[in-house]
Design a protein around this motif. Structure first.
Motif, PDB file in Angstrom:
ATOM      1  N   LEU A 138       0.804  -1.220   0.000  1.00 47.82           N
ATOM      2  CA  LEU A 138       0.000   0.000   0.000  1.00 47.82           C
ATOM      3  C   LEU A 138       0.839   1.273   0.000  1.00 47.82           C
ATOM      4  N   THR A 139       2.155   1.119   0.160  1.00 49.58           N
ATOM      5  CA  THR A 139       3.019   2.290   0.100  1.00 49.58           C
ATOM      6  C   THR A 139       3.161   2.799  -1.331  1.00 49.58           C
ATOM      7  N   LEU A 140       2.834   1.939  -2.306  1.00 48.10           N
ATOM      8  CA  LEU A 140       2.918   2.341  -3.704  1.00 48.10           C
ATOM      9  C   LEU A 140       1.646   3.077  -4.107  1.00 48.10           C
ATOM     10  N   PRO A 141       1.757   4.119  -4.923  1.00 46.87           N
ATOM     11  CA  PRO A 141       0.554   4.875  -5.311  1.00 46.87           C
ATOM     12  C   PRO A 141      -0.352   4.044  -6.209  1.00 46.87           C
ATOM     13  N   PRO A 142      -1.658   4.223  -6.082  1.00 46.52           N
ATOM     14  CA  PRO A 142      -2.593   3.488  -6.944  1.00 46.52           C
ATOM     15  C   PRO A 142      -2.620   4.088  -8.343  1.00 46.52           C
TER      16      PRO A 142
END
Length: 684
Positions: A138-142
């Protein structure tokens, strides 16, 4: 007013459109007039920032694979989308969107780690559809992709095809501005294919698993509805109702060629669950309210498509399990709650035997759980502890009073706990008006307002007046041509007199506040019963029934049979005269009640001209009106800063004119923002 297209689909315009949301010194009064002499009881005031808390979460929903929980919460000043692992803590949730004007809603996709997101631009109600994909980390941007192309079109999500999950079913006037058709939208290619040209003018339809319309209904000019079925390659009429009768689609079984609908047709007053045999067009009752109090509120089906639980709502929710299994599972669920709550089964995942439930109470936000009927375990969907001690909130209960013509009116009364006699009163009529109020804290935008003002020492009355939904068609139809000067307004007046007679309310300290239709009712109160109220707030309320209807796009005209029957058609001269006689803008000279107006500049339902016009007329005649205008809002305020500032303005306004308590220490940023929203009426 409620969402026109949503209520069009229900043969009523909501929603809630319409969800189913405040002049000091008018007439002989002035800004320098002496405030009401009243010393409220000393007790703890709940801060506005706590009742209207930025950390409260909404729309909680678990993904179809049970791995994730998504919800909406204030972020970047507006309602945005968050996600957290199913076993994670609320503090671990990550924002997936960062829109300054927020999102309107979302839907889990059937595909892994994907959501469908809906949002308009600053309240203009031209909803656009987006696809959002996020990574396990979830640290990666959607990744967010807009799927719909036209800014001036409202795209309504209908379904995602289970057999082709890249395909969405969308309703929109994308091809023809005057017609709302059905489209298949390919999320991969963004191509929209028109699969149903709505030349029959359906305002409601049932869509099968292939994304095709197989049942439809239209609203006729006389306010009757016609039910159609698609048979042998053409549309065939099944039946036409009497004027004012309605129905909604619930399910269709291809093998037996039968459908379940809810309707108040063929001599029925309340909406019942009906089984329609589409081979013979025979209609039979499958279930109706055993108490004959209310329309069908909610229905849950078993895996085979048979009714499992029927729910009805009079003053409180009543569930009727229809099988032994449903009876047992509901008993198991209720056994886990020893407080006064309403429990609604939202849906059942039959493959996993999981029951998705909502738990409502009067003094705390709605809680959501998933109950496993197999393991008898609950999954807690991020339910928060109440931010406010329930003992500081009002005592909320369902009451019934008798109107002047003998009709029984159900209402909700919220009272302060410190004192319950000789109180100032705020009448809070709901919007719509084809809507109704409910008991639960999270049931409507304005229930927290009722608690906020009860905490300030007010009684708050929310009547389900004539014209409201849920109590049968005769009750609703009694509102026709009764806006402003008839039964709908009289029901409010009778509620005030009832509470005065009971000793609960001081007749010299009565106020009225409402949004949309409720805002119109507040203006009607100041013009048609000018001696009843000592303060009034109209929040996005129309001042003219004529300009209200004339402002709507032509695309809505074929769907407005209910409006024309209940309110009038301004293209018909006799109707126009009647509508003018019920429009507060034409009776400004009668106003002596202190008045506040609240308006969103982008409101497409009740446009800014409605508030501008009456504010201008009041200024011309030497009356002072307080006017709050948000340039980045629509039909009701969504941005947290606008909402909180407006509540502070309402609180100060009612405290000045009705004598309730008000906040002593208001945050300087809130004060500054409120000042930026105020309109100089001399410049209109």
């Amino acid at each position: 007013m409620t969402d026109k297209f949503s209520l069009i689909k229900k043969s009523l315009i909501s929603a809630a459109v319409c969800t189913g949301l405040l002049l000091s010194g008018c007439g002989t009064t002035s800004d320098s007039a002496k405030p009401v002499e009243f010393q409220a009881a000393k007790h703890t005031l709940v801060p506005v920032e706590v009742i209207f808390d930025k950390s409260e979460i909404f729309g909680v929903s678990m993904s179809k694979d049970s791995k994730w929980i998504a919800f909406m919460k204030v972020h970047e000043g507006a309602q945005n989308l968050f996600v957290v692992p199913q076993e994670g803590a609320l503090s671990q949730a990550i924002p997936l969107t960062n829109y300054g004007d927020g999102i309107d809603g979302f839907q889990w996709s059937s595909r892994k780690n994907e959501l469908i997101v809906f949002r308009d631009f600053e309240g203009n109600e031209n909803s656009q559809i987006f696809r959002l994909n996020f990574k396990e980390e979830l640290t990666l941007p959607p990744t967010v992709e807009r799927l719909t192309p036209h800014d001036d079109v409202n795209y309504e999500f209908e379904a995602q095809l289970s057999a082709s999950p890249e395909m969405l079913v969308i309703g929109a006037n994308h091809d023809d501005k005057s017609r709302i058709d059905l489209f298949h939208l390919n999320m991969k290619t963004k191509q929209m294919t028109n699969v149903f040209e709505n030349k029959l003018g359906f305002n409601g339809q049932f869509i099968n698993d292939e994304g095709q319309t197989i049942l439809g209904s239209n609203l006729n000019r006389d306010n009757s509805s016609t039910l159609y079925k698609f048979s042998n390659g053409k549309w065939v009429e099944v039946m036409t109702t009497l004027p004012g009768e309605t129905f909604d689609f619930h399910s269709y079984d291809k093998d037996s060629n039968t459908a379940y609908i809810s309707a108040d047709i063929q001599g029925r007053d309340k909406q019942e669950l009906l089984l329609v045999d589409l081979s013979t067009d025979k209609i039979t009752t499958a279930h109706k309210d055993p108490l004959d109090q209310s329309d069908l509120h909610h229905i849950v089906f078993d895996q085979g498509g048979k009714p499992l639980i029927a729910s009805y709502y009079g003053g409180r929710l009543r569930n009727y399990p229809l099988t032994e299994t449903a009876t047992n599972v509901l008993s198991q669920i209720h056994a886990n709650f020893d407080e006064d709550v309403d429990i609604l089964v939202d849906k059942i995942d039959h493959q996993q035997n999981q029951w998705h439930i909502s738990v409502s109470s009067a003094q705390r936000p709605k809680r959501k759980f998933v109950y496993s009927a197999s393991s008898k375990q609950f999954i807690d969907l991020l339910n928060q502890k109440p931010k406010v001690d329930p003992n500081l909130l009002g005592e909320r209960k369902s009451i019934t009073y008798t109107a002047s013509d003998g009709q029984q009116i159900q209402a909700y009364l919220t009272l302060p706990r410190q004192s319950q006699v000789d109180l100032p009163l705020i009448v809070l009529p709901h919007g719509g008006p084809w809507h109704r109020d409910y008991w639960g804290y999270s049931s409507d935008y304005f229930v927290p307002f009722a608690h906020f003002f009860a905490n300030r020492g007010y009684a708050v009355l929310q009547p389900n007046f004539r014209g409201s939904l849920g109590f049968g068609k005769q009750f609703t139809m009694q509102g026709e041509r009764n806006w402003g000067t008839g039964l709908m307004q009289q029901d409010l007046t009778d509620g005030v007199h009832f509470l005065i007679k009971q000793g609960i309310v001081d007749s010299k300290r009565v106020g009225i506040m409402g949004a949309s239709y409720g805002g119109y009712a507040a203006l009607a109160g100041t013009t048609f019963t000018p001696d009843l109220y000592q303060a009034a707030i109209s929040y996005v309320g129309p001042s003219s029934l004529i300009t209200l209807v004339e402002s709507w796009p032509e695309v809505y005209r074929p769907y407005l049979g209910t409006w024309f029957k209940a309110v009038g058609d301004p293209l018909i001269e006799s109707d126009r005269v009647d509508m003018a006689s019920r429009s507060p803008i034409n009776f400004v000279d009668r106003i002596k009640t202190p008045l506040m107006l609240i308006q969103g500049a982008n409101d497409p339902r009740v446009t800014q001209i409605e508030s501008d016009n009456i504010a201008r007329e009041l200024h011309k005649t030497g009356r002072h009106v307080e006017y709050i205008l948000a340039k980045d809002e629509g039909h009701g305020f969504k941005k947290h800063s606008n909402k909180v500032a407006t509540v502070i303005a309402m609180e100060a306004f009612f405290a000045k004119h009705l004598g309730g308590t008000k906040s002593e220490n208001v945050d300087m940023e809130i004060k500054a923002h409120l000042a930026s929203l105020k309109v100089d009426t001399s410049k209109l």
